[in-house]
Design an enzyme around this catalytic site. Structure first.
Site, PDB file in Angstrom:
ATOM      1  N   HIS A  72       8.583 -10.925  31.094  1.00 18.88           N
ATOM      2  CA  HIS A  72       7.155 -11.156  30.857  1.00 18.88           C
ATOM      3  C   HIS A  72       7.023 -12.579  30.333  1.00 18.88           C
ATOM      4  O   HIS A  72       7.474 -12.869  29.229  1.00 18.88           O
ATOM      5  CB  HIS A  72       6.598 -10.206  29.793  1.00 18.88           C
ATOM      6  CG  HIS A  72       6.505  -8.785  30.228  1.00 18.88           C
ATOM      7  ND1 HIS A  72       5.342  -8.217  30.684  1.00 18.88           N
ATOM      8  CD2 HIS A  72       7.431  -7.803  30.269  1.00 18.88           C
ATOM      9  CE1 HIS A  72       5.551  -6.945  30.981  1.00 18.88           C
ATOM     10  NE2 HIS A  72       6.810  -6.670  30.738  1.00 18.88           N
ATOM     11  N   LEU A  73       6.477 -13.462  31.137  1.00 21.31           N
ATOM     12  CA  LEU A  73       6.228 -14.823  30.676  1.00 21.31           C
ATOM     13  C   LEU A  73       4.702 -14.956  30.631  1.00 21.31           C
ATOM     14  O   LEU A  73       4.080 -15.150  31.671  1.00 21.31           O
ATOM     15  CB  LEU A  73       6.866 -15.834  31.637  1.00 21.31           C
ATOM     16  CG  LEU A  73       7.261 -17.192  31.034  1.00 21.31           C
ATOM     17  CD1 LEU A  73       7.975 -18.050  32.064  1.00 21.31           C
ATOM     18  CD2 LEU A  73       6.089 -17.935  30.439  1.00 21.31           C
ATOM     19  N   HIS A 189       6.762   0.693  37.946  1.00 19.35           N
ATOM     20  CA  HIS A 189       6.916   1.073  36.537  1.00 19.35           C
ATOM     21  C   HIS A 189       6.911   2.595  36.535  1.00 19.35           C
ATOM     22  O   HIS A 189       5.863   3.218  36.697  1.00 19.35           O
ATOM     23  CB  HIS A 189       5.733   0.525  35.732  1.00 19.35           C
ATOM     24  CG  HIS A 189       5.701   0.962  34.298  1.00 19.35           C
ATOM     25  ND1 HIS A 189       6.674   0.603  33.396  1.00 19.35           N
ATOM     26  CD2 HIS A 189       4.818   1.709  33.591  1.00 19.35           C
ATOM     27  CE1 HIS A 189       6.379   1.118  32.202  1.00 19.35           C
ATOM     28  NE2 HIS A 189       5.264   1.795  32.301  1.00 19.35           N
ATOM     29  N   HIS A 242      12.618  -0.037  35.488  1.00 20.88           N
ATOM     30  CA  HIS A 242      13.514   0.307  34.389  1.00 20.88           C
ATOM     31  C   HIS A 242      13.571   1.814  34.266  1.00 20.88           C
ATOM     32  O   HIS A 242      12.539   2.463  34.147  1.00 20.88           O
ATOM     33  CB  HIS A 242      13.112  -0.333  33.057  1.00 20.88           C
ATOM     34  CG  HIS A 242      11.641  -0.554  32.904  1.00 20.88           C
ATOM     35  ND1 HIS A 242      11.119  -1.519  32.109  1.00 20.88           N
ATOM     36  CD2 HIS A 242      10.585   0.085  33.453  1.00 20.88           C
ATOM     37  CE1 HIS A 242       9.804  -1.474  32.169  1.00 20.88           C
ATOM     38  NE2 HIS A 242       9.456  -0.524  32.974  1.00 20.88           N
ATOM     39  N   ASP A 315      13.905  -7.442  30.335  1.00 14.95           N
ATOM     40  CA  ASP A 315      12.570  -6.917  30.052  1.00 14.95           C
ATOM     41  C   ASP A 315      11.943  -7.668  28.872  1.00 14.95           C
ATOM     42  O   ASP A 315      11.233  -7.094  28.040  1.00 14.95           O
ATOM     43  CB  ASP A 315      12.601  -5.415  29.761  1.00 14.95           C
ATOM     44  CG  ASP A 315      11.324  -4.715  30.232  1.00 14.95           C
ATOM     45  OD1 ASP A 315      10.410  -5.426  30.692  1.00 14.95           O
ATOM     46  OD2 ASP A 315      11.250  -3.491  30.144  1.00 14.95           O
ATOM     47  N   GLY A 334       7.027  -4.259  23.214  1.00 15.57           N
ATOM     48  CA  GLY A 334       7.821  -5.369  23.729  1.00 15.57           C
ATOM     49  C   GLY A 334       8.899  -5.860  22.787  1.00 15.57           C
ATOM     50  O   GLY A 334       8.786  -5.746  21.571  1.00 15.57           O
TER      51      GLY A 334
END
Lengths: 435, 311
Positions: A72-73, A189, A242, A315, A334
């Site tokens: 996640h950027l 997901h 995942h 992740d 997160g």
């Protein structure tokens, strides 16, 4: 170190590890400019030529640079949590040479302009390679398909709705069928959203103790089982982003045995921690999907061992203090993972006896092949993306010292082994402790 | 010192609190209800979730001990302006209160707040987690009627899933040697509840058979997302307490309810008013005594510290 065209560099005195070819021997790698020229044992019987720069790897492991296919950027939209620069510095420190960014930015990556924005910011940042997923559905809304063909021509490596499941069976059927037309990968997901609704952590004794709404483990396998029927029908390539439960791993194992084009990944926290980690309402242990019970944690390790789990990705999901210093229910999920991906994964070698090549494959050639990238192998002519690491060196994770702009890790003060000594992207040292 | 929950609190400490509470019952029954144990102390009731009875109970407890009591209803003010829980905690802390009693709709929020302040914190109910003073007042009520909690069969009936009262009671009653049964449809039971040292029943007459105590819980419709039971009339038929079902309990079984009651949903209206069986009003009275004891106890350590500092 900058790259001069034609400049040759020899990385000598290394333990070469190339998962794709099974190579695990002492040897050297010779690069020219940004490409690998040669790699193997006995490369320089008489020593490298005089015009070759020599980097002594000190006997450490030298492998293809890691490809982290789940990052996640949050730029644009969440620059206060992480930027291209900070994420790249963290990746470099973690031995990661390619990051694949999830499309749940704000606005989401569902159009060419966004793909081009990512490419431009990656060029400007110029530390590690940064690629992007496109969304499966426009605006991550779950109804209208994104322009897979156009987006993939523009550079999207695969398609996913990040941490949102494609819940509608009809939309998923069409997404898979349409993706199969272009031989594109769909990354799901795997979580049945209604069963997970309002859920804060894994459903079980601990969620009951803490009085938090739980997400049952079966939410994962239910979504995967439905999707597998659609995969069978459409023939599309499907990757469960995942997996965290034994039931899901079992179902994927059986699907692979039937020959379905199915793969899956996991993240280090799912084989390192279990659902006791959120004890005392530790929001740093809040992730999506949630940390599971101990039996599921062990099943994830077995899934890695027997190859059912193809990919290990960080992740990485940065969250600033304001998103975590809250009651558990209000906190964002997160963990920042770029800098701990390698050492936490190497623990499976040391503690669980899983082969070093097997683990590295899941972070190099396996994601590389899935995403049809050329990176991830030690082969002449391919990009000189390499990592030199000491698999044994002990160190203690210090959250405050992480390169990421956000410091949300449950692994603060965690004793780990395995340190990145040098990260090489296209022949450039973007992180180095050895020269 | 904080009182955040009943989980892990040893028997001796519970007994100390109950004994201390006992000594405060009389004070509230006198004409002059006021003492000066907490004179000069400031108590702030911080309620992020609406409550009338618990807030009033804490307010009276504080005032009867001579403390200055302020009530803050935060849901109406700061939260709406976007202030975080921690900011609210720091702001209140800067006003030098001695005790904060805190109710919050999120599990764990009171603990989080307690980590950020220098005064004592008493949990007045956090989400579906704990409500320790409710469990203590229930225990005090039972002990006064039955002399001891040891060996009693206590049936807790209703919405266990969302209930902080049930959780605190399970911990306390188990610690005190009572035998706890839970009665609820499967939709209102949390995961792995059988690991909490309780006997689980889905049929009410099995659950309350030969019980000494029947605790009815309120159906917490405000915490329910979606449908856990098809209708209140169906719920009452199978899980509401009425005379027919009560007949299988011990003849002297007591009926308890933490309030507020939904008459005709979890309890038959007439039964709730039966002074021979229902101790619901006694629970309310014991609530004030228990909260006086809690306030007394958490400020004792403060007194010592201040005394030493003063010298």
């Amino acid at each position: 170190m900058s790259v001069v065209a034609g400049q040759r560099t020899a990385y000598v005195n290394a333990r070469l590890l190339d998962p794709a070819s099974g190579l695990d021997e002492s040897g050297a790698v010779l690069i020219e400019g940004n490409k690998i020229l040669e790699a193997g044992p006995g490369l320089f019987p008489e020593g490298p030529a005089d015009d070759v720069r020599v980097v002594d790897c000190g006997g450490y492991c030298l492998a293809p640079g890691l490809i982290d296919m789940r990052v996640h950027l949050p730029e644009p939209g969440g620059e206060h949590k992480e930027s291209f620069e900070t994420a790249s510095a963290a990746a470099a420190a973690g031995g990661i040479t390619s990051m694949i960014c999830l499309p749940d930015t704000d606005p989401p990556i569902d159009n060419i302009a966004m793909i081009e924005f990512i490419a431009r910011r990656a060029r400007e940042t110029n530390i590690v390679k940064i690629y992007a997923y496109g969304t499966i559905t426009r605006g991550l809304e779950g109804s209208e398909l994104s322009e897979f063909g156009i987006l993939s021509q523009a550079g999207a490596v695969a398609f996913t709705n990040a941490d949102r499941a494609v819940a509608d069976a009809l939309v998923m059927r069409r997404a898979l069928a349409y993706a199969a037309t272009f031989d594109l990968l769909i990354v799901q997901h795997p979580e049945e959203p209604r069963l997970a609704q309002n859920g804060q952590m894994n459903e079980g004794e601990m969620s009951t103790r803490l009085g938090l709404a739980g997400i049952p483990a079966i939410a994962e396998v239910i979504m995967i089982e439905r999707d597998l029927r659609l995969v069978e029908m459409t023939g599309a390539r499907y990757h469960a982003g995942h997996v965290t439960t034994g039931a899901a791993i079992e179902v994927i194992r059986a699907a692979k045995a039937r020959g379905l084009p199915v793969t899956c990944g996991t993240a280090p926290h799912y084989f390192t921690l279990n659902d006791t980690a959120p004890m005392d309402y530790r929001t740093f242990a809040k992730v999506s999907p949630p940390l599971r019970g101990e039996a599921d944690r062990l099943a994830v390790i077995e899934g890695v061992r027997d190859g059912t789990i193809d990919v290990i990705a960080s992740d990485h999901r940065p969250q600033d203090q304001d998103s975590k210093r809250l009651p558990f229910v209000q906190a964002e999920p997160g963990i920042v993972g770029l800098e701990t991906l390698l050492p936490l994964t190497l623990a499976l070698h040391r503690n669980e006896g899983i082969g070093l090549l097997d683990l590295l494959r899941r972070m190099t050639s396996a994601p590389g092949e899935l995403l049809r990238m050329k990176e991830g192998r030690l082969v002449a002519g391919l990009p000189a993306d390499l990592v030199v690491f000491d698999p044994d060196r002990p160190w203690t994770v210090d959250a405050a010292a992480l390169q990421s702009k956000s410091k949300n890790t449950p692994f603060d003060e965690f004793a780990v082994q395995g340190m990145t000594m040098c990260t090489i992207v296209g022949g450039r040292h973007v992180h180095s402790l050895i020269d | 010192m904080h009182i955040l929950g009943m989980e892990g609190v040893p028997r001796e400490e519970i007994e100390i609190l109950l004994d201390l509470s006992e000594s405060y019952i009389e004070q509230s029954r006198q004409d002059d209800k006021k003492s000066s144990i907490l004179r000069g102390r400031t108590l702030i009731n911080v309620f992020f979730e609406n409550s009338t009875r618990t807030r009033t109970s804490f307010e009276l407890a504080g005032k009867r001990l001579g403390a200055d009591v302020i009530n803050m209803s935060v849901s109406a003010s700061a939260i709406k302006k976007g202030e975080t829980l921690i900011d609210t905690a720091m702001t209140l802390n800067a006003m030098h209160p001695d005790v904060l009693t805190v109710r919050h709709g999120d599990s764990g929020a009171v603990q989080l707040l307690s980590e950020k302040v220098t005064c004592s914190v008493i949990n007045a109910g956090d989400g579906s987690h704990e409500h320790p003073t409710q469990a203590l007042l229930d225990a005090l009520t039972i002990r006064r009627r039955k002399q001891s909690l040891e060996g009693l069969v206590v049936a807790i009936c209703g919405d266990i899933l969302h209930s902080r009262v049930a959780r605190s009671n399970i911990y306390l009653l188990n610690t005190m040697g009572a035998h706890v049964r839970l009665v609820a449809p499967k939709t209102l039971l949390p995961a792995a509840i059988e690991k909490f040292g309780v006997e689980v029943h889905h049929k009410m007459i099995d659950g309350i058979r030969n019980a000494d105590i029947i605790m009815m819980l309120r159906l917490q419709t405000e915490r329910m997302q979606g449908s856990y039971v098809p209708s209140t009339r169906e719920y009452f038929r199978f899980f509401g307490l009425d005379r027919d079902k009560l007949a299988v309990a011990k003849p002297d079984a007591l009926i308890m309810h933490p309030g507020p009651m939904n008459r005709g949903i979890e309890i038959d209206s007439e039964l709730a008013d039966d002074i021979h069986r229902s101790v619901i009003h006694e629970q309310v009275e014991m609530g004030v005594a228990v909260r006086m004891a809690c306030l007394d106890l958490v400020t004792r350590n403060l007194s010592r510290n201040t005394g030493e500092n003063a010298q």
